[in-house]
Design a protein around this motif. Structure first.
Motif, mmCIF file in Angstrom:
data_model
loop_
_atom_site.group_PDB
_atom_site.id
_atom_site.type_symbol
_atom_site.label_atom_id
_atom_site.label_comp_id
_atom_site.label_asym_id
_atom_site.label_seq_id
_atom_site.Cartn_x
_atom_site.Cartn_y
_atom_site.Cartn_z
ATOM 1 N N ILE A 1 0.853 -1.184 0.000
ATOM 2 C CA ILE A 1 0.000 0.000 0.000
ATOM 3 C C ILE A 1 0.890 1.236 0.000
ATOM 4 N N VAL A 2 0.584 2.160 -0.889
ATOM 5 C CA VAL A 2 1.353 3.405 -0.949
ATOM 6 C C VAL A 2 0.448 4.551 -0.487
ATOM 7 N N ILE A 3 0.986 5.361 0.411
ATOM 8 C CA ILE A 3 0.250 6.539 0.870
ATOM 9 C C ILE A 3 0.920 7.762 0.264
ATOM 10 N N ILE A 4 0.173 8.527 -0.514
ATOM 11 C CA ILE A 4 0.718 9.758 -1.097
ATOM 12 C C ILE A 4 0.190 10.929 -0.268
ATOM 13 N N GLY B 1 5.558 5.427 1.672
ATOM 14 C CA GLY B 1 5.081 6.802 1.601
ATOM 15 C C GLY B 1 5.700 7.610 0.465
ATOM 16 N N ILE B 2 4.932 8.558 -0.011
ATOM 17 C CA ILE B 2 5.409 9.565 -0.982
ATOM 18 C C ILE B 2 4.924 10.901 -0.445
ATOM 19 N N ASP B 3 5.793 11.887 -0.423
ATOM 20 C CA ASP B 3 5.329 13.212 0.007
ATOM 21 C C ASP B 3 6.206 14.279 -0.638
ATOM 22 N N ALA B 4 5.587 15.328 -1.143
ATOM 23 C CA ALA B 4 6.337 16.433 -1.742
ATOM 24 C C ALA B 4 7.175 17.130 -0.670
ATOM 25 N N ASN B 5 6.736 17.011 0.575
ATOM 26 C CA ASN B 5 7.452 17.612 1.697
ATOM 27 C C ASN B 5 8.389 16.558 2.279
ATOM 28 N N LEU B 6 9.693 16.696 1.943
ATOM 29 C CA LEU B 6 10.648 15.648 2.339
ATOM 30 C C LEU B 6 10.833 15.580 3.846
ATOM 31 N N GLU B 7 10.647 16.705 4.508
ATOM 32 C CA GLU B 7 10.727 16.698 5.975
ATOM 33 C C GLU B 7 9.646 15.798 6.564
ATOM 34 N N HIS B 8 8.438 15.953 6.037
ATOM 35 C CA HIS B 8 7.331 15.113 6.502
ATOM 36 C C HIS B 8 7.615 13.645 6.219
ATOM 37 N N LEU B 9 8.186 13.387 5.032
ATOM 38 C CA LEU B 9 8.454 12.008 4.633
ATOM 39 C C LEU B 9 9.475 11.377 5.574
#
Lengths: 299, 299
Positions: free
Chosen positions: B15-18, B42-50
């Motif tokens: 499962i991938v969460i974007i 996980g994928i997130d445009a915010n690398l800190e969050h990732l």
């Protein structure tokens, strides 16, 4: 407790609560818990409430204005329209050594109606910032006042030893005290309490009106909606006289609120979404501000 | 769990969460807890969050759009402006047997941008009515979705076996499902969610503006104020595109709200306090209505 010893050497003080609903009932519960020797008696125009309070064991018994002269302390927790009518009569009825404390959400008129009363020094004008959206003795909560703010107005007009007696109780209940003049109280409380109630009532109204034919729609509501309309459950009998007595300040807050909403709507209509963002970003500061608010319920 | 078995016989589903913030992070936490064999990336445009999500152990690792073809399920929980841009690309990247679920607070535009996509049948348009006023992976909560409503739009456009895979997860999370068309969703959610947020933001603004020079005044605020302005802590990055996409409905709710506030103000100015009482008494019905709302937090 020296607070009890002050009026009656054996600690057998008498406290009368006039209006034994959520606010008065919560005072009664804590006083009975913290001061087992104190006799707590109730008076209420609503006999059902009075019986209920007695049956729930919130009060030791009932009394009348004729017997108020036996009281060491009277706590008046009734709607503010009744308050301004009853307060002079209560002061007429009490002994010179009795302190009369009110709990009204507006302070200017209550202070005004007793300003020339011969027993003005027996009165301490208070607004405990505590409560819930519920009412009646069954809504009374133990520990309601713990950590809450109690605003005291015109403290200098109350006899020193009677101030002291009241403050000992507030301290025992865990309240923090703030002193303020009645006009400043009424002006600021309009912003941080009265406006919240109107915004919540009108939000409730708007949604109910719109969705009256679509009962299932409330399935879509989450606790964000619930949080914002919680105050719309509040008692109209309590709030109508508050708005009446504080009309001028409340109307002012409403005008500013309506203006802000109208400007926000206009930003949406103009597609000015950067400004929409900015408005919300600026208001996020409320996070820091709210950190200072004691957790719990409030009226 | 048959839900796991469906896509990978050994239960090793991917499962991938974007968008691994409050919403995506809460999905990830529960999936990892309830389905230990599932790999959650996980994928997130915010690398800190990732990075934060990985460090907090919310996800097993990170991935990229290039590797989305390996996913059995993709949950897209990003602001709705990003959602409508990314959704077609995500559908381009996934395998024919993958279900893509979104979590956007507006549904019409998301459904519109993929209506003619060759992989439309891989998409399930959802709005889980859950969340808090906080954001980011550190705000993710275990059990957030338990007992909450999940609104599914255009279910008939999603492949049956992919609907089933998604529903198995929602059931496992304890969600109740409501089906609705995107236009009805956007219209009604404007009343029960979007308007609440604006009323709260503008209440916060009104009070902050008025009280900016009187810091002590917030001492007077109790939890009634706190409850009413709680949503003013919400993320402007999340809410600006919601208001933009749902502008028409939101403006309509705002107009009705402003009208109700203006009428209430006029009743005060005219000293029509019986009507003031009546307005509040009528709205007290919200008590009954709110009984149907699941307790918890919401976005």
């Amino acid at each position: 407790m020296s607070g009890q010893a002050k009026s009656r050497p054996n600690g057998m003080e008498n406290i009368v609560i006039i209006g034994i609903g959520l606010i008065g009932g919560s005072f009664a519960k804590d006083i009975r818990r913290l001061r087992p020797k104190t006799q707590v008696l109730g008076i209420d125009a609503n006999l059902e409430h009075l019986n209920e309070a007695e049956q729930l064991g919130i009060i030791d018994g009932t009394t009348t204005y004729q017997d108020l002269s036996k009281a060491d302390m009277v706590i008046v927790s009734i709607p503010v329209d009744a308050l301004v009518q009853e307060l002079p009569k209560i002061l007429d009825a009490v002994d010179d050594d009795c302190v009369v404390i009110d709990a009204g959400s507006t302070k200017a008129l209550a202070c005004k109606v007793v300003e020339n009363h011969s027993k003005r020094r027996n009165f301490l004008a208070c607004h405990p910032i505590a409560g819930t959206e519920f009412s009646g003795p069954s809504a009374a909560l133990e520990g309601l006042y713990d950590g809450k703010t109690n605003i005291i107005c015109e403290v200098e007009k109350t006899a020193f030893k009677l101030q002291e007696r009241a403050l000992e109780l507030f301290q025992q209940l865990g309240m923090r005290i703030r002193y303020m003049n009645p006009e400043a109280h009424d002006k600021h409380i309009a912003y941080v309490s009265h406006l919240s109630h109107i915004s919540s009532f009108m939000l409730g109204k708007t949604v109910i009106e719109k969705e009256k034919n679509e009962r299932d729609i409330f399935d879509m509501a989450g606790s964000g909606f619930e949080s914002t309309v919680r105050l719309a459950k509040s008692s109209p009998a309590m709030w109508t006289p508050i708005f009446e007595q504080n009309k001028e300040n409340v109307v002012e807050t409403l005008e500013e609120y309506i203006l802000n909403l109208t400007e926000f709507k206009q930003l949406l209509l103009n597609d000015e979404f950067e400004k929409v963002y900015q408005e919300m970003d600026n208001t996020n500061r409320i996070k820091e501000i709210l950190k200072g608010i004691p957790v719990g319920n409030e009226k």
